[in-house]
Design an enzyme around this catalytic site. Structure first.
Site, PDB file in Angstrom:
ATOM      1  N   LYS A   1     -22.888  14.297  -6.411  1.00 42.14           N
ATOM      2  CA  LYS A   1     -22.017  13.200  -6.889  1.00 42.14           C
ATOM      3  C   LYS A   1     -22.467  12.729  -8.269  1.00 42.14           C
ATOM      4  O   LYS A   1     -23.624  12.878  -8.665  1.00 42.14           O
ATOM      5  CB  LYS A   1     -22.022  12.020  -5.913  1.00 42.14           C
ATOM      6  CG  LYS A   1     -23.390  11.328  -5.690  1.00 42.14           C
ATOM      7  CD  LYS A   1     -23.823  10.323  -6.737  1.00 42.14           C
ATOM      8  CE  LYS A   1     -25.245   9.845  -6.535  1.00 42.14           C
ATOM      9  NZ  LYS A   1     -25.844   9.181  -7.684  1.00 42.14           N
TER      10      LYS A   1
ATOM     11  N   VAL B   1     -33.035  18.689  -7.884  1.00 41.13           N
ATOM     12  CA  VAL B   1     -33.764  17.729  -7.048  1.00 41.13           C
ATOM     13  C   VAL B   1     -34.153  16.498  -7.877  1.00 41.13           C
ATOM     14  O   VAL B   1     -34.520  16.630  -9.059  1.00 41.13           O
ATOM     15  CB  VAL B   1     -35.041  18.424  -6.499  1.00 41.13           C
ATOM     16  CG1 VAL B   1     -35.881  17.455  -5.678  1.00 41.13           C
ATOM     17  CG2 VAL B   1     -34.650  19.633  -5.653  1.00 41.13           C
TER      18      VAL B   1
ATOM     19  N   ASP C   1     -26.351   7.051  -0.237  1.00 40.79           N
ATOM     20  CA  ASP C   1     -25.347   7.984  -0.757  1.00 40.79           C
ATOM     21  C   ASP C   1     -24.859   8.986   0.288  1.00 40.79           C
ATOM     22  O   ASP C   1     -23.994   9.811  -0.009  1.00 40.79           O
ATOM     23  CB  ASP C   1     -25.927   8.773  -1.941  1.00 40.79           C
ATOM     24  CG  ASP C   1     -26.250   7.884  -3.130  1.00 40.79           C
ATOM     25  OD1 ASP C   1     -25.623   6.819  -3.277  1.00 40.79           O
ATOM     26  OD2 ASP C   1     -27.141   8.270  -3.919  1.00 40.79           O
TER      27      ASP C   1
HETATM   28  O1  C5P Z   1     -30.802   4.609   0.214  1.00 39.75           O
HETATM   29  P1  C5P Z   1     -31.671   5.468  -0.631  1.00 39.75           P
HETATM   30  O2  C5P Z   1     -32.600   6.336   0.179  1.00 39.75           O
HETATM   31  O3  C5P Z   1     -30.976   6.230  -1.685  1.00 39.75           O
HETATM   32  O4  C5P Z   1     -32.607   4.437  -1.393  1.00 39.75           O
HETATM   33  C1  C5P Z   1     -33.839   4.801  -1.953  1.00 39.75           C
HETATM   34  C2  C5P Z   1     -34.454   3.547  -2.548  1.00 39.75           C
HETATM   35  O5  C5P Z   1     -33.716   3.140  -3.705  1.00 39.75           O
HETATM   36  C3  C5P Z   1     -34.457   2.339  -1.645  1.00 39.75           C
HETATM   37  O6  C5P Z   1     -35.588   2.332  -0.797  1.00 39.75           O
HETATM   38  C4  C5P Z   1     -34.487   1.188  -2.639  1.00 39.75           C
HETATM   39  O7  C5P Z   1     -35.798   1.021  -3.171  1.00 39.75           O
HETATM   40  C5  C5P Z   1     -33.619   1.720  -3.777  1.00 39.75           C
HETATM   41  N1  C5P Z   1     -32.224   1.307  -3.629  1.00 39.75           N
HETATM   42  C6  C5P Z   1     -31.889  -0.024  -3.875  1.00 39.75           C
HETATM   43  N2  C5P Z   1     -30.584  -0.424  -3.737  1.00 39.75           N
HETATM   44  C7  C5P Z   1     -29.620   0.436  -3.377  1.00 39.75           C
HETATM   45  C8  C5P Z   1     -29.928   1.798  -3.130  1.00 39.75           C
HETATM   46  C9  C5P Z   1     -31.247   2.188  -3.258  1.00 39.75           C
HETATM   47  O8  C5P Z   1     -32.752  -0.824  -4.215  1.00 39.75           O
HETATM   48  N3  C5P Z   1     -28.360   0.010  -3.267  1.00 39.75           N
END
Ligand code: C5P
Length: 318
Positions: free
Chosen positions: A25, A111, A152
């Site tokens: 994406k 990655v 995501d």
């Molecule tokens: O949900 P995902 O695994 O992509 O998120 C990884 C990290 O990115 C989360 O632990 C957080 O620190 C940060 N994050 C955030 N706000 C979001 C998505 C991700 O702070 N909306």
């Protein structure tokens, strides 16, 4: 003649192996709110799924295992941090099926690049294991599991072009007339998503005002089908944080603008820079010239929107 007994999988009329694929994406808009008490940031984003896919093959097995081949294979964790392993475990927990499956991920999505490759692997694993195990979960149940795996992952299931709210998991389709053509500049090393969010908080605490363009401008431009309208309104609050951590990305963005891209934006938490082109041929030209400008490790060309995760026909083209 004695025939060998069928495995429980075959006896139940289930396949022994299923392959699914899911797309990368881009974020065409990303505005980030304050840090929430759950450690995430509320956001408003416009996702577009693009034609760059990871594949996951799930094979009947006695144990849970994962192997990774292809783009960046050495950078993908093989332990419980692997999102495909998390996805298979979450589905097994939900359905009561034994968490036993051999997963092979064929990566084409770079990655730690801001392209949601790990999320694509999780989405493809959910679909592949659901079919392999005959769980038959409906779309809502799969989306619910996906949201638990990462912000995501739901979008990797649905694909297309969508408005994301919450931490990105609440999705509504956005009309994107026609096709959009992208050249991507992929950096030599990745960026950590939590670090980029932390850097954005730090910049804001230091008084830096970082506000994306209004999301309506992106939605209107997508509806118009005109890349010249979309280019100038692409925006991402995380871009300032990614540039703060990786100042070299400024050169990459500037090179794309100099080479005639209609718009330039860091995707998600970066470091991939996405450049909007006027046509498929122009995206190829742009990518080739970016590759020659020595501003990135590699380039890709991809069109969007494409559908979300899909099961591939057995024995069909990969
Ligand atoms: O949900 P995902 O695994 O992509 O998120 C990884 C990290 O990115 C989360 O632990 C957080 O620190 C940060 N994050 C955030 N706000 C979001 C998505 C991700 O702070 N909306």
């Amino acid at each position: 003649m004695l025939s060998r007994p069928l495995s429980p999988q075959r006896a139940a009329g289930l396949p022994r192996q299923v392959t699914a694929r899911a797309p990368a994406k881009l974020n065409l808009h990303l505005s980030v709110g304050p840090l929430r008490s759950d450690g995430f940031h509320g956001l408003t984003t416009v996702f577009q799924a693009i034609g760059l896919f990871d594949q996951v093959t799930a094979t009947e097995s006695q144990a849970l295992s994962v192997a990774v081949r292809g783009e960046g294979e050495r950078d993908v964790p093989l332990d419980g941090d692997n999102l495909a392993i998390c996805a298979a475990t979450a589905l097994a927990d939900r359905t009561g099926h034994a968490p036993a499956v051999a997963l092979v991920i064929s990566k084409a999505i770079p990655v730690a690049a801001g392209l949601a490759g790990g999320s694509a692997d999780a989405a493809a694993t959910l679909l592949a294991c659901d079919a392999l195990w005959g769980s038959g979960l409906d779309q809502d149940a799969l989306l619910d599991l996906a949201a638990g795996l990462g912000s995501d992952v739901p979008f990797a299931l649905t694909g297309g072009t969508a408005l994301g709210r919450g931490r990105g998991e609440h999705l509504a389709p956005v009309l994107a007339a026609g096709g959009w053509h992208w050249a991507l500049a992929v950096a030599a090393t990745g960026l950590s998503t939590p670090e980029v969010y932390r850097e954005l908080d730090r910049l804001r605490e230091g008084g830096r005002v970082i506000t994306a363009e209004p999301v309506e401008a992106v939605i209107d431009a997508l509806r118009s089908g005109d890349p010249a309208a979309l280019g100038p309104v692409l925006s991402n609050d995380l871009q300032a944080a990614a540039l703060s951590l990786r100042p070299d990305l400024r050169r990459t963005l500037a090179a794309g603008a100099d080479l005639g891209a209609l718009g330039c934006v860091v995707s998600g938490s970066g470091p991939t820079c996405a450049f909007l082109a006027a046509s498929a041929d122009d995206a190829i030209r742009l990518a080739a010239e970016l590759a020659g400008a020595d501003v990135c490790r590699t380039v890709r060309v991809a069109g969007g929107p494409v559908p979300g995760a899909r099961i591939l026909p057995a024995g069909g083209p990969r």
